[in-house]
Write a protein that holds these residues in place. Structure first.
Motif, PDB file in Angstrom:
ATOM      1  N   GLU A 166       0.809  -1.224   0.000  1.00 19.03           N
ATOM      2  CA  GLU A 166       0.000   0.000   0.000  1.00 19.03           C
ATOM      3  C   GLU A 166       0.841   1.272   0.000  1.00 19.03           C
ATOM      4  O   GLU A 166       0.308   2.373   0.000  1.00 19.03           O
ATOM      5  CB  GLU A 166      -0.920   0.014   1.226  1.00 19.03           C
ATOM      6  N   LYS A 167       2.153   1.085   0.061  1.00 15.76           N
ATOM      7  CA  LYS A 167       3.057   2.242   0.083  1.00 15.76           C
ATOM      8  C   LYS A 167       4.089   2.123  -1.016  1.00 15.76           C
ATOM      9  O   LYS A 167       4.501   1.019  -1.368  1.00 15.76           O
ATOM     10  CB  LYS A 167       3.803   2.281   1.421  1.00 15.76           C
ATOM     11  N   ARG A 168       4.559   3.266  -1.532  1.00 15.58           N
ATOM     12  CA  ARG A 168       5.597   3.263  -2.546  1.00 15.58           C
ATOM     13  C   ARG A 168       6.942   2.881  -1.922  1.00 15.58           C
ATOM     14  O   ARG A 168       7.171   3.129  -0.744  1.00 15.58           O
ATOM     15  CB  ARG A 168       5.691   4.659  -3.173  1.00 15.58           C
ATOM     16  N   GLY A 169       7.794   2.228  -2.716  1.00 10.49           N
ATOM     17  CA  GLY A 169       9.145   1.937  -2.258  1.00 10.49           C
ATOM     18  C   GLY A 169       9.290   0.533  -1.685  1.00 10.49           C
ATOM     19  O   GLY A 169       8.315  -0.210  -1.585  1.00 10.49           O
ATOM     20  N   ALA A 170      10.535   0.175  -1.355  1.00 13.06           N
ATOM     21  CA  ALA A 170      10.806  -1.157  -0.802  1.00 13.06           C
ATOM     22  C   ALA A 170      11.009  -1.058   0.709  1.00 13.06           C
ATOM     23  O   ALA A 170      10.069  -1.217   1.478  1.00 13.06           O
ATOM     24  CB  ALA A 170      12.006  -1.772  -1.495  1.00 13.06           C
ATOM     25  N   MET A 171      12.220  -0.726   1.128  1.00 10.09           N
ATOM     26  CA  MET A 171      12.532  -0.668   2.565  1.00 10.09           C
ATOM     27  C   MET A 171      11.634   0.269   3.351  1.00 10.09           C
ATOM     28  O   MET A 171      11.172  -0.068   4.432  1.00 10.09           O
ATOM     29  CB  MET A 171      13.964  -0.166   2.743  1.00 10.09           C
ATOM     30  N   GLU A 172      11.426   1.468   2.803  1.00 10.42           N
ATOM     31  CA  GLU A 172      10.648   2.480   3.546  1.00 10.42           C
ATOM     32  C   GLU A 172       9.211   2.045   3.736  1.00 10.42           C
ATOM     33  O   GLU A 172       8.516   2.527   4.607  1.00 10.42           O
ATOM     34  CB  GLU A 172      10.627   3.845   2.853  1.00 10.42           C
ATOM     35  N   SER A 173       8.734   1.135   2.866  1.00  6.36           N
ATOM     36  CA  SER A 173       7.316   0.766   2.956  1.00  6.36           C
ATOM     37  C   SER A 173       7.078  -0.426   3.879  1.00  6.36           C
ATOM     38  O   SER A 173       5.951  -0.848   4.071  1.00  6.36           O
ATOM     39  CB  SER A 173       6.769   0.477   1.559  1.00  6.36           C
ATOM     40  N   ILE A 174       8.143  -0.965   4.452  1.00  5.00           N
ATOM     41  CA  ILE A 174       7.978  -2.091   5.393  1.00  5.00           C
ATOM     42  C   ILE A 174       7.450  -1.540   6.730  1.00  5.00           C
ATOM     43  O   ILE A 174       8.066  -0.660   7.318  1.00  5.00           O
ATOM     44  CB  ILE A 174       9.319  -2.834   5.609  1.00  5.00           C
ATOM     45  N   PRO A 175       6.310  -2.033   7.192  1.00  7.00           N
ATOM     46  CA  PRO A 175       5.735  -1.483   8.429  1.00  7.00           C
ATOM     47  C   PRO A 175       6.470  -1.977   9.679  1.00  7.00           C
ATOM     48  O   PRO A 175       7.151  -2.998   9.647  1.00  7.00           O
ATOM     49  CB  PRO A 175       4.298  -2.009   8.409  1.00  7.00           C
ATOM     50  N   LEU A 176       6.321  -1.228  10.776  1.00  5.66           N
ATOM     51  CA  LEU A 176       6.875  -1.635  12.070  1.00  5.66           C
ATOM     52  C   LEU A 176       5.945  -2.651  12.727  1.00  5.66           C
ATOM     53  O   LEU A 176       4.739  -2.649  12.469  1.00  5.66           O
ATOM     54  CB  LEU A 176       7.006  -0.413  12.991  1.00  5.66           C
ATOM     55  N   ALA A 177       6.521  -3.470  13.599  1.00  7.53           N
ATOM     56  CA  ALA A 177       5.737  -4.514  14.282  1.00  7.53           C
ATOM     57  C   ALA A 177       4.488  -3.932  14.948  1.00  7.53           C
ATOM     58  O   ALA A 177       3.398  -4.490  14.837  1.00  7.53           O
ATOM     59  CB  ALA A 177       6.604  -5.218  15.312  1.00  7.53           C
ATOM     60  N   ARG A 178       4.647  -2.785  15.604  1.00  3.21           N
ATOM     61  CA  ARG A 178       3.480  -2.250  16.331  1.00  3.21           C
ATOM     62  C   ARG A 178       2.397  -1.759  15.372  1.00  3.21           C
ATOM     63  O   ARG A 178       1.200  -1.821  15.689  1.00  3.21           O
ATOM     64  CB  ARG A 178       3.897  -1.159  17.327  1.00  3.21           C
ATOM     65  N   GLU A 179       2.796  -1.297  14.178  1.00  2.00           N
ATOM     66  CA  GLU A 179       1.802  -0.891  13.179  1.00  2.00           C
ATOM     67  C   GLU A 179       1.041  -2.117  12.664  1.00  2.00           C
ATOM     68  O   GLU A 179      -0.164  -2.068  12.430  1.00  2.00           O
ATOM     69  CB  GLU A 179       2.486  -0.166  12.005  1.00  2.00           C
TER      70      GLU A 179
END
Ligand code: ADP
Ligand code: NA
Length: 345
Positions: free
Chosen positions: A326-339
């Motif tokens: 749902e987000k552009r990009g590779a690394m930056e679009s990886i969500p955090l565990a709490r999200e």
């Protein structure tokens, strides 16, 4: 007492350069790029960041960059990755030059650069419980890490995501008996089965009468692949169709009415909030969350995997990968565990 799993990743680190163009350049043509953006990438680095974001306690990346990649190392460190074994050498950092059009078409040139340089660290540190490998570094190093022992008596849990796929010769020589988990997409599963099975006729799959999986084309591929590497747990991601896993190391259930070990686990994709924006990195996000989940199970002292443990790990993987697309990009679009956890409650 809390145990802490430690994961080492021997893998690639790239600088991804995105050239935003109207259309992909043709032979002999010169075009201008409307925009240039630069991002940290490479499958080893992507998966290391995914693991750190997923909450894995110790994630160490072993790899190489050039002087031009110092900022990537800083970025990885800021993301929670242990970068002590990333060496800086007099060669350019691996690069992906990506042309990207508005309608989502792309073309990519890969330059291996420092990723294929020799790395002095040929063994794993004591206390390493998990080893995660891809295939963007020399195959000899992948095999060295696959065969590595953390201590005189302890072999770590090994996880391999063969992307890009190995050659037929490499597949033949690969230490499959050392591999605990294989993570593939449908295309990779098929290619691997074809190469491993050679000329043998199609292996029959279990009676699938009434099985909810018969309509998934990967179902039969997965069974056949599993018969070639029967001890390895296989997780096959199916893009927008979810994930299918065959986990032979599950604890035998005494109750015959419950699912058999030979029954695959299927999970559909997560329900998206905004729809698909960019699937880049979804596979790496999935892999990171899977390994982080395995590490958590290990920390809890579970010796033999139970079906419900694997299902709960995979649920988190599909949720995380869904948020990633749902987000552009590779690394930056990886969500955090709490999200991810917030979306699952
Ligand atoms: P790869 O990029 O390695 O080929 P896949 O395309 O199978 O991997 O995607 C990995 C995971 O990402 C899938 O199992 C799924 O959970 C998630 N995913 C991929 N595409 C979508 C999509 N269109 N909608 C929701 N989730 C997706
Ligand atoms: Na993304």
């Amino acid at each position: 007492m809390t145990m802490h799993s430690r994961c080492v990743i021997r893998g690639s680190i790239n600088i991804d350069e995105f050239f935003h163009v109207k259309k992909i350049v043709r032979p002999g043509e010169t075009i201008s790029s409307l925009e240039l953006s630069r991002q940290a990438g490479g499958k080893g680095a992507n998966q290391a960041v995914a693991l750190a974001k997923a909450g894995a306690y110790v994630v160490s990346l072993v790899g190489s960059v050039g002087e031009d990649g110092r900022w990537v190392v800083e970025y990885l460190k800021d993301s929670g990755v242990d970068v002590a074994d990333i060496q800086i050498i007099p060669e350019p950092t691996g690069r992906a030059v990506i042309q990207l059009t508005d309608d989502g078409e792309n073309s990519i040139i890969l330059f291996k650069g420092a990723n294929y340089a020799s790395h002095p660290k040929k063994s794993i540190s004591s206390g390493v419980t998990h080893v995660l490998l891809q295939n963007e570094i020399p195959i000899e190093d992948t095999l060295t890490y696959l065969n590595a022992q953390a201590d005189a008596s302890a072999f770590p849990i090994t996880i391999f995501n063969p992307s890009p796929m190995l050659s037929d010769t490499e597949i033949e020589l690969f230490a499959w008996n050392k591999l605990s988990w294989l993570i593939v997409n449908e295309g990779e599963a098929f290619d691997l089965y074809k190469s491993l099975s050679g000329d043998t006729p199609d292996i029959p799959i279990p009676d699938s009468n009434g099985s909810p999986f018969v309509n998934i084309p990967a179902y039969s591929t997965l069974f056949r692949l599993s018969s070639c590497i029967p001890k390895t747990n296989i997780v096959c991601t199916l893009g927008a169709a979810g994930v299918l896993a065959l986990v032979p190391s599950l604890q035998e259930t005494a109750d015959a009415s419950t699912a058999l070990n030979s029954d695959p686990i299927f999970l559909p994709v997560a329900k998206l909030q905004n729809g698909v924006i960019d699937t880049t990195g979804a596979g790496d996000c999935f892999t990171g969350y899977l390994v982080a989940g395995l590490m958590k199970i290990h920390d809890e002292g579970v010796k033999t995997l139970r079906r419900e443990d694997v299902i709960s790990v995979l649920k988190r993987c599909v949720q995380a990968a869904g948020m990633c697309v749902e987000k552009r990009g590779a690394m930056e679009s990886i969500p955090l565990a709490r999200e991810v956890d917030a979306m699952m409650h």
